[in-house]
Design a protein around this motif. Sequence first.
Motif, PDB file in Angstrom:
ATOM      1  N   TRP A   1      25.908  92.300  75.712  1.00  0.00           N
ATOM      2  CA  TRP A   1      26.121  91.954  74.357  1.00  0.00           C
ATOM      3  C   TRP A   1      27.729  92.136  74.344  1.00  0.00           C
ATOM      4  O   TRP A   1      28.486  91.555  73.659  1.00  0.00           O
ATOM      5  CB  TRP A   1      25.666  92.703  73.395  1.00  0.00           C
ATOM      6  N   ALA A   2      28.108  93.310  75.010  1.00  0.00           N
ATOM      7  CA  ALA A   2      29.626  93.772  74.731  1.00  0.00           C
ATOM      8  C   ALA A   2      30.514  93.311  75.600  1.00  0.00           C
ATOM      9  O   ALA A   2      31.979  93.217  75.422  1.00  0.00           O
ATOM     10  CB  ALA A   2      29.643  95.143  75.112  1.00  0.00           C
ATOM     11  N   THR A   3      30.039  92.465  76.749  1.00  0.00           N
ATOM     12  CA  THR A   3      30.968  91.933  77.832  1.00  0.00           C
ATOM     13  C   THR A   3      30.970  90.336  77.985  1.00  0.00           C
ATOM     14  O   THR A   3      31.925  89.952  78.886  1.00  0.00           O
ATOM     15  CB  THR A   3      30.759  92.507  79.047  1.00  0.00           C
ATOM     16  N   PHE A   4      30.163  89.819  77.263  1.00  0.00           N
ATOM     17  CA  PHE A   4      30.168  88.224  77.640  1.00  0.00           C
ATOM     18  C   PHE A   4      31.133  87.566  77.052  1.00  0.00           C
ATOM     19  O   PHE A   4      31.606  86.624  77.717  1.00  0.00           O
ATOM     20  CB  PHE A   4      28.821  87.931  76.838  1.00  0.00           C
ATOM     21  N   GLY A   5      32.080  88.109  76.242  1.00  0.00           N
ATOM     22  CA  GLY A   5      33.146  87.491  75.751  1.00  0.00           C
ATOM     23  C   GLY A   5      34.241  87.436  76.630  1.00  0.00           C
ATOM     24  O   GLY A   5      34.947  86.723  76.885  1.00  0.00           O
ATOM     25  N   MET A   6      34.104  88.413  77.688  1.00  0.00           N
ATOM     26  CA  MET A   6      35.318  88.701  78.589  1.00  0.00           C
ATOM     27  C   MET A   6      34.910  87.618  79.586  1.00  0.00           C
ATOM     28  O   MET A   6      36.289  86.814  79.881  1.00  0.00           O
ATOM     29  CB  MET A   6      35.093  89.961  79.413  1.00  0.00           C
ATOM     30  N   ALA A   7      33.768  87.339  79.978  1.00  0.00           N
ATOM     31  CA  ALA A   7      33.604  86.409  81.107  1.00  0.00           C
ATOM     32  C   ALA A   7      33.760  84.831  80.473  1.00  0.00           C
ATOM     33  O   ALA A   7      33.956  84.039  81.094  1.00  0.00           O
ATOM     34  CB  ALA A   7      31.973  86.284  81.514  1.00  0.00           C
ATOM     35  N   LEU A   8      33.480  84.753  79.052  1.00  0.00           N
ATOM     36  CA  LEU A   8      33.659  83.621  78.428  1.00  0.00           C
ATOM     37  C   LEU A   8      35.002  83.104  78.360  1.00  0.00           C
ATOM     38  O   LEU A   8      35.317  82.132  78.763  1.00  0.00           O
ATOM     39  CB  LEU A   8      33.266  83.825  76.645  1.00  0.00           C
ATOM     40  N   VAL A   9      36.002  84.252  78.157  1.00  0.00           N
ATOM     41  CA  VAL A   9      37.493  83.821  78.152  1.00  0.00           C
ATOM     42  C   VAL A   9      37.766  83.334  79.566  1.00  0.00           C
ATOM     43  O   VAL A   9      38.580  82.278  80.080  1.00  0.00           O
ATOM     44  CB  VAL A   9      38.299  84.972  77.880  1.00  0.00           C
ATOM     45  N   VAL A  10      37.300  83.991  80.769  1.00  0.00           N
ATOM     46  CA  VAL A  10      37.597  83.531  82.061  1.00  0.00           C
ATOM     47  C   VAL A  10      36.973  82.273  82.463  1.00  0.00           C
ATOM     48  O   VAL A  10      37.542  81.331  82.966  1.00  0.00           O
ATOM     49  CB  VAL A  10      36.970  84.621  83.142  1.00  0.00           C
ATOM     50  N   PHE A  11      35.741  81.818  81.763  1.00  0.00           N
ATOM     51  CA  PHE A  11      35.147  80.483  81.973  1.00  0.00           C
ATOM     52  C   PHE A  11      36.361  79.433  81.214  1.00  0.00           C
ATOM     53  O   PHE A  11      36.294  78.354  81.792  1.00  0.00           O
ATOM     54  CB  PHE A  11      33.826  80.529  81.286  1.00  0.00           C
ATOM     55  N   LEU A  12      36.607  79.782  80.144  1.00  0.00           N
ATOM     56  CA  LEU A  12      37.828  78.869  79.045  1.00  0.00           C
ATOM     57  C   LEU A  12      38.728  78.647  80.072  1.00  0.00           C
ATOM     58  O   LEU A  12      39.435  77.509  80.154  1.00  0.00           O
ATOM     59  CB  LEU A  12      37.752  79.262  77.903  1.00  0.00           C
ATOM     60  N   ALA A  13      39.462  79.843  80.710  1.00  0.00           N
ATOM     61  CA  ALA A  13      40.481  79.517  81.770  1.00  0.00           C
ATOM     62  C   ALA A  13      40.285  78.451  82.981  1.00  0.00           C
ATOM     63  O   ALA A  13      40.912  77.565  82.954  1.00  0.00           O
ATOM     64  CB  ALA A  13      41.099  80.904  82.031  1.00  0.00           C
ATOM     65  N   GLY A  14      39.023  78.684  83.163  1.00  0.00           N
ATOM     66  CA  GLY A  14      38.433  77.830  84.455  1.00  0.00           C
ATOM     67  C   GLY A  14      38.352  76.151  83.695  1.00  0.00           C
ATOM     68  O   GLY A  14      39.007  75.372  84.448  1.00  0.00           O
ATOM     69  N   PHE A  15      37.979  76.107  82.595  1.00  0.00           N
ATOM     70  CA  PHE A  15      37.849  74.826  82.163  1.00  0.00           C
ATOM     71  C   PHE A  15      39.170  74.181  81.893  1.00  0.00           C
ATOM     72  O   PHE A  15      39.266  72.834  81.802  1.00  0.00           O
ATOM     73  CB  PHE A  15      37.187  74.800  80.915  1.00  0.00           C
ATOM     74  N   ALA A  16      40.519  74.990  81.764  1.00  0.00           N
ATOM     75  CA  ALA A  16      41.535  74.473  81.312  1.00  0.00           C
ATOM     76  C   ALA A  16      42.064  73.634  82.483  1.00  0.00           C
ATOM     77  O   ALA A  16      43.015  72.723  82.238  1.00  0.00           O
ATOM     78  CB  ALA A  16      42.431  75.587  80.955  1.00  0.00           C
ATOM     79  N   THR A  17      41.503  73.917  83.822  1.00  0.00           N
ATOM     80  CA  THR A  17      42.250  73.348  84.981  1.00  0.00           C
ATOM     81  C   THR A  17      41.183  72.101  85.393  1.00  0.00           C
ATOM     82  O   THR A  17      41.143  71.502  86.277  1.00  0.00           O
ATOM     83  CB  THR A  17      41.918  74.337  86.333  1.00  0.00           C
TER      84      THR A  17
END
Lengths: 275, 303
Positions: B175-191
């Motif tokens: 619950w506390a950390t999925f947002g961190m991984a979410l941002v990393v995934f979104l950075a990946g999507f940007a590419t």
Amino acid sequence: MSRVRLGRWLLVIPMGLLALATIYPLLFTANVAMKTRREYILDRFSLADSLRFENITTAWTSVGMGRYAVNSVLVVACSVFLLLLFGSMAGFALSQLRFRGSNALFIGCLAALFIPFQVIMVPLARVMADSGLVDTYPGLILAYVAQFLPFTVFLMTSYYKTIPAEIVDAARIDGNTVYGVYRRIMLPLGAPALLSVGILNTLFCWNDVLISLLLMPSADHRTLMVGVTSLRGQYSEDIPTFASGVLIAAIPVLAVYLFLQRQIADGVAAGSTKG
Amino acid sequence: MPPTSRDRAVPRRVAGGRRAEMLAPFVLVAPAVLILVLLRLYPLLLGVNFSFTGDGDRDGAMVGFDNYVDLLQDPLFQGALRNVGLLVLLLPVAVAIPGLLATFIYLRVPGHRFYRSVYFFPAVLSPVIVGAIFNLLLSFDGPVNSILGAVGIGPVDWLGDPDVAMFAVVGVHVWATFGMALVVFLAGFATLDSALLDAARVDGASLTQVIWHVIIPSLSRTIQFVFVTTMIGMLTSMFGLLYVMTSGGPEGSTYLPEYYIWIQQGQMNRPALASAASTVLFVIMLVVGLLQLKLLRRAGRED
């Protein structure tokens, strides 16, 4: 086409519920902090009958959260200042100046990123004790700087690599020393990276509990997060005061998040894409 | 001026200049290097050395592998290792949740900006604060059990039942950390090349097909990165949660190596044994890191 679109609308329900699950715990805590003990025992879920800040005042003064907050601000401010100073100095040297061993040093910094604190905490406590730094502000500050420096150097080096060498050359021709280039050119140009890294380091240091539990044993020197852990035993019967203490520790972070969420997310993303 | 490159410009000009200028790069890196050598590298070596010495009466004496033998026979440490195994099993869930959510946000689910900032916000809270909040939520007469009661499921003793407690703590960590991984995934999507997605849509691909055939293959590097960082996060940043929520209990069921190290060092006064546990944790982390390298190299070959 239309199937995808319909699917997207249906997704709003679970995503909305998840958003609620993300916010509700904090709202619940804030509501409890506004209640009297009686009100809380009678009904946990009802809205507090008024905005009551007595519990917060109690937590700030008699529980000592105010004192702990001052400790936290002092230690975090010094740590982040030193991190940015040493990190930008090393980042400038490693990215823009060519010297013997610069590659090895950069790789060494990268390797240090993969040493978790738990692995070195026992001997570090011994080193700190031998140097008389346990339970002192400089000791904790040094520990934070050591812990977050590899990440800071790494990001500053990556950032400064994007600055063309011609800028440094031009400044040197104008008669600047290397230190002059650092102070007049690199520090101002590095501002966006310093801001991102500074915010992240502030969060890391502010939120830490393990390092300060280990190195600041006396009650007087507690940081805010250690203060929260000590609330648990003391106020297990007085939940509204407990919730108030938690809220005091959470509010600064929430304020920072509300104003700077873009920079925080960008910093995390930069750390991942450059890795 | 002849054309200059970043590599050569400064030294050449400095060669005829003053000594201080030549020393400047070393002066600039000196504070960082000194701190890292004294407070990270030296303790690392010292710790490995500690792990072969004795505790208490045998303080300082070399005892070979005695600590490691003690460690492996300690039921608490065995429990900690079993819990590491449990984390590995739960890892795909902890990666899939932020991955799916990032996909939906990337595909512009109505309200995606709102979700993005709401989901990320627990990631900035200290584990101690999260743990304290969930102590309230998961208490026997707390909100979570009330919601379960409303749908007719009996109350669960989230933090008091040895079979449940570790799952509760891991759930809170996710619950506390999925947002961190979410941002990393979104950075990946940007590419990600959006032409691929458009093509898939024109061909009438369903959402599942888009995820399976376009998004997962294109993001393989990001997915691996998130796998490794999530695993490292589970191994090294749950201390605050464990300390506040369960203190290792009930019946020692929520121990992880990092908590074991803390207890042996602080409460049991057995620093040498704690150092042995640290060395084991370091080896686990090395294996995770090397696995990452191997996976990345394999992904590199596919490119």
